[in-house]
Design an enzyme around this catalytic site. Structure first.
Site, PDB file in Angstrom:
ATOM      1  N   THR A   1      -7.400   8.341   1.273  1.00 18.08           N
ATOM      2  CA  THR A   1      -6.504   9.121   0.408  1.00 18.08           C
ATOM      3  C   THR A   1      -5.499   9.925   1.231  1.00 18.08           C
ATOM      4  O   THR A   1      -4.556  10.479   0.671  1.00 18.08           O
ATOM      5  CB  THR A   1      -7.317  10.090  -0.471  1.00 18.08           C
ATOM      6  OG1 THR A   1      -7.984  11.065   0.354  1.00 18.08           O
ATOM      7  CG2 THR A   1      -8.344   9.330  -1.298  1.00 18.08           C
TER       8      THR A   1
ATOM      9  N   THR B   1      -2.524  10.065   3.875  1.00 17.62           N
ATOM     10  CA  THR B   1      -1.475   9.283   4.528  1.00 17.62           C
ATOM     11  C   THR B   1      -1.136   9.949   5.859  1.00 17.62           C
ATOM     12  O   THR B   1      -0.679  11.091   5.898  1.00 17.62           O
ATOM     13  CB  THR B   1      -0.218   9.202   3.650  1.00 17.62           C
ATOM     14  OG1 THR B   1      -0.543   8.535   2.425  1.00 17.62           O
ATOM     15  CG2 THR B   1       0.897   8.440   4.352  1.00 17.62           C
TER      16      THR B   1
ATOM     17  N   HIS C   1       0.986   8.463   8.263  1.00 18.98           N
ATOM     18  CA  HIS C   1       2.342   8.181   8.748  1.00 18.98           C
ATOM     19  C   HIS C   1       3.045   7.226   7.787  1.00 18.98           C
ATOM     20  O   HIS C   1       2.466   6.228   7.348  1.00 18.98           O
ATOM     21  CB  HIS C   1       2.263   7.554  10.142  1.00 18.98           C
ATOM     22  CG  HIS C   1       3.580   7.133  10.707  1.00 18.98           C
ATOM     23  ND1 HIS C   1       4.628   8.003  10.932  1.00 18.98           N
ATOM     24  CD2 HIS C   1       4.018   5.907  11.121  1.00 18.98           C
ATOM     25  CE1 HIS C   1       5.643   7.335  11.461  1.00 18.98           C
ATOM     26  NE2 HIS C   1       5.305   6.066  11.570  1.00 18.98           N
TER      27      HIS C   1
ATOM     28  N   HIS D   1       6.188   0.941  13.564  1.00 19.21           N
ATOM     29  CA  HIS D   1       5.279   0.086  12.791  1.00 19.21           C
ATOM     30  C   HIS D   1       6.039  -1.124  12.217  1.00 19.21           C
ATOM     31  O   HIS D   1       6.104  -1.318  11.001  1.00 19.21           O
ATOM     32  CB  HIS D   1       4.651   0.896  11.656  1.00 19.21           C
ATOM     33  CG  HIS D   1       3.160   0.895  11.686  1.00 19.21           C
ATOM     34  ND1 HIS D   1       2.419   1.475  12.695  1.00 19.21           N
ATOM     35  CD2 HIS D   1       2.236   0.375  10.822  1.00 19.21           C
ATOM     36  CE1 HIS D   1       1.136   1.320  12.454  1.00 19.21           C
ATOM     37  NE2 HIS D   1       0.998   0.647  11.338  1.00 19.21           N
TER      38      HIS D   1
ATOM     39  N   ASP E   1       0.618  -5.765  10.197  1.00 23.24           N
ATOM     40  CA  ASP E   1      -0.636  -5.500  10.894  1.00 23.24           C
ATOM     41  C   ASP E   1      -0.429  -5.890  12.355  1.00 23.24           C
ATOM     42  O   ASP E   1       0.474  -6.659  12.693  1.00 23.24           O
ATOM     43  CB  ASP E   1      -1.776  -6.327  10.281  1.00 23.24           C
ATOM     44  CG  ASP E   1      -3.154  -5.829  10.720  1.00 23.24           C
ATOM     45  OD1 ASP E   1      -3.218  -4.785  11.388  1.00 23.24           O
ATOM     46  OD2 ASP E   1      -4.144  -6.489  10.387  1.00 23.24           O
ATOM     47  N   GLY E   2      -1.275  -5.353  13.248  1.00 22.69           N
ATOM     48  CA  GLY E   2      -1.190  -5.697  14.665  1.00 22.69           C
ATOM     49  C   GLY E   2      -0.234  -4.845  15.460  1.00 22.69           C
ATOM     50  O   GLY E   2       0.109  -5.194  16.597  1.00 22.69           O
TER      51      GLY E   2
ATOM     52  N   THR F   1       0.177  -4.849  19.607  1.00 23.35           N
ATOM     53  CA  THR F   1       1.486  -5.174  20.166  1.00 23.35           C
ATOM     54  C   THR F   1       1.991  -4.034  21.040  1.00 23.35           C
ATOM     55  O   THR F   1       2.545  -4.272  22.125  1.00 23.35           O
ATOM     56  CB  THR F   1       2.491  -5.448  19.034  1.00 23.35           C
ATOM     57  OG1 THR F   1       1.976  -6.458  18.160  1.00 23.35           O
ATOM     58  CG2 THR F   1       3.828  -5.901  19.588  1.00 23.35           C
ATOM     59  N   ALA F   2       1.790  -2.804  20.604  1.00 24.69           N
ATOM     60  CA  ALA F   2       2.245  -1.643  21.376  1.00 24.69           C
ATOM     61  C   ALA F   2       1.551  -1.583  22.728  1.00 24.69           C
ATOM     62  O   ALA F   2       2.185  -1.338  23.765  1.00 24.69           O
ATOM     63  CB  ALA F   2       1.980  -0.357  20.587  1.00 24.69           C
TER      64      ALA F   2
END
Length: 445
Positions: free
Chosen positions: A223, A225, A227, A272, A276-277, A281-282
Site C-alpha cells: 500500500t 508507494t 517511487h 525505471h 521489470d529488471g 540492469t542498473a
C-alpha cells in the site's frame, strides 16, 4: 518501509526568521556528521551542537554541501539537475579503492596464476548472478545455482532462469566495455537479463509505456508507494542523456570514474525505464562502467551480495536522494561503503583460501600422517588441485604425466575418490575426476 521526511532546503531555512549566510559560515560546520552523510529524517532526532536548533544545524550542513556540490547532466522528475558533494570521507574511500584495493587483490597468494584467477573470476560472477537475482525475488538455493552454472545445464524454473541470465550478462561485460553506451545497448542488456524471465515476453528489451503504469511499491507493504518514475514519454531523451554522460569522459569537468559508475546505477533505478529488471540492469551497467574505466578488480567482487544483506538501506539511499533536493550524494555514500565491503569480503576470502592452501600443503608433505597414506603421484595431483581450483583430471592424463600403467593411474584416482578428496563423473565414454569443493578442509579432517 517508512518514507523519509522531506528535507528542508537551504532557501527555506535562510531568511528573516533564520540565520544569515554569514552566521552559518562562521559556524564552520562540515557537510557530514562524524563521517556520515546524514539526512534530515535522522539528523532531526540527533542533539544539535550547543547553541543551535536542529534547523540551524541543518542549514549549516546544507550550506557546506552546496559549496562542494557538482551538478550532473542527469535530472529528476522536476527537471532539477542531480548533484553530488564528495566529502572528505568519500574521498578517502575513493582513494582506498584507487590505490589499495586492486593492488591488495593482485598480490594475494591465491590469485597468482592464470588458471587460479579464472577460477576466482568465475566464482565472483556466479556470486553476483545469484545475489543480484535474489534481490529481485529469485529463490533458488546457492548450491543449486552453483550446480546449474557449473555444469551448464539449462535452467528449470523462473528463479534459475533469472540467475542464468544474470550470469550470461556478467560474462559478456568484458566485450561490451569496449563499446560506447547507447540506448540500443541498454535495451540489448535488458534482453539478455530478462529473456524467458517475464510473464509477458513482449516487455523484454523495450521501454515501458504510459499504459504499463509502472510504480515502485514497498515489498513489505504494497500500500506504500516508494517511487513514481518520470513519465514514459521522457525515457528516450533521459536514456540518451545517460549515455552521453557515460561516454563523456572528462570533457565536462572531472568526475571520479567510480562516482560516474554509481551515478549511472542510480539513474537507471530512478528512471525505471523497464516494466521489470531495472535493478539488474542498473547493477550490470555499474559493472560495465567500472570495467570501461579500468577497474579490473570489479570483476572479482559482488556488490549484490552486500546489498542483499541490507536491502532496505539500498532502497533508503534512493529515497534520501530523491527527498533532499536531488542530492545523489546519499546514494554515492552508500554505494562506496558497499563496494568497500565487497572488496574486504573478497580479501578475507582470499586470505582464508591462502591459509587453507598452506595448511593443506603442509598436510601433504611426505612423512606427515596424511602424506604417508598417499603415494607421490597422489600427493602431486592434490597439490596441483589446491593451487588450481576447478581442474579436471583423467586417467589417461595422469598415466602420461607420471609414466605409469593405466591400471596404476586408475587406482591412484579411484583411491582419492574413496578418501573423499575427488569426485568422479562421466563425460562421454571417459571418466573424469574433480577436486571436491572443500578440498582443503577435507585434507585437514
Amino acid at each position: 518501509m517508512k518514507l523519509p521526511v522531506q528535507a528542508p532546503q537551504l532557501h527555506d531555512l535562510i531568511g528573516k526568521d533564520g540565520p544569515s549566510l554569514e552566521d552559518l559560515l562562521r559556524l564552520g560546520i562540515g557537510p557530514d556528521v562524524d563521517g556520515v552523510y546524514e539526512h534530515w529524517d535522522h539528523l532531526r532526532h540527533l542533539p544539535p551542537p550547543e547553541g543551535l536548533s536542529s534547523h540551524d544545524w541543518w542549514a549549516a550542513i546544507k550550506l557546506a554541501r552546496r559549496g562542494l556540490a557538482q551538478s550532473l547532466p542527469l535530472r529528476d522528475k522536476e527537471g532539477r539537475a542531480f548533484t553530488v558533494a564528495i566529502t572528505g570521507h568519500m574521498q578517502r574511500k575513493l582513494h582506498f579503492l584507487d590505490r589499495e584495493a586492486a593492488g591488495a587483490i593482485r598480490s594475494s597468494g591465491p590469485v597468482d596464476d592464470g588458471s587460479t584467477r579464472r577460477f576466482y573470476l568465475v566464482r565472483s560472477l556466479i556470486e553476483e548472478a545469484m545475489t543480484s537475482s535474489q534481490l529481485e525475488g529469485a529463490s533458488t538455493t546457492r548450491q543449486v545455482a552453483k550446480e546449474m552454472l557449473g555444469t551448464g545445464r539449462p535452467p528449470r524454473d523462473r528463479s534459475e532462469r533469472m540467475i542464468f541470465n544474470n550470469y550470461a550478462m556478467m560474462q559478456s561485460l568484458r566485450q561490451l566495455q569496449e563499446r560506447p553506451l547507447s540506448v540500443e545497448m541498454i535495451l540489448q542488456m535488458h534482453r539478455v537479463l530478462m529473456e524467458d524471465a517475464l510473464d509477458e515476453p513482449g516487455q523484454v528489451g523495450r521501454l515501458r509505456t504510459a499504459e504499463d503504469n509502472v510504480i515502485v511499491l514497498d515489498r513489505g507493504d504494497p500500500t506504500i508507494t516508494l517511487h513514481v518514475p518520470p513519465p514514459a514519454s521522457e525515457l528516450p531523451a533521459r536514456l540518451q542523456a545517460l549515455c552521453d554522460f557515460a561516454n563523456d569522459g572528462d570533457t565536462g569537468g572531472f568526475l571520479h570514474p567510480i562516482v560516474r559508475a554509481i551515478a549511472i546505477h542510480f539513474q537507471i533505478g530512478y528512471d525505471h525505464p523497464f516494466c521489470d529488471g531495472n535493478g539488474r540492469t542498473a547493477r550490470a551497467l555499474f559493472y560495465w562502467m567500472m570495467l570501461r574505466s579500468g577497474y579490473w578488480m570489479s570483476e572479482y567482487i559482488s556488490i549484490s551480495s552486500v546489498l542483499r544483506r541490507a536491502p532496505q538501506q539500498y532502497v533508503r539511499a534512493y529515497l534520501y536522494s530523491e527527498s533532499d533536493g536531488a542530492d545523489m550524494s546519499y546514494f554515492v555514500a552508500h554505494q562506496l561503503e558497499v563496494i568497500i565491503q565487497a572488496v574486504e569480503g573478497l580479501r578475507g576470502y582470499l586470505a582464508r583460501k591462502a591459509s587453507e592452501r598452506n595448511q593443506a600443503e603442509a598436510l601433504l608433505r611426505p612423512g606427515s600422517a596424511l602424506g604417508s597414506r598417499l603415494n607421490h603421484r597422489q600427493r602431486s595431483l592434490l597439490l596441483h588441485a589446491i593451487r588450481n581450483p576447478g581442474s579436471v583430471y583423467e586417467i589417461a592424463g595422469h598415466q602420461a604425466a607420471h609414466r605409469v600403467t593405466y591400471p596404476t593411474a586408475r587406482a591412484d584416482l579411484l583411491g582419492l575418490v574413496e578418501l573423499g578428496l575427488l569426485d568422479q563423473d562421466r563425460r562421454g565414454k571417459a571418466f573424469v575426476f574433480m577436486p571436491v569443493s572443500d578440498l582443503a578442509r577435507r585434507l585437514e579432517r
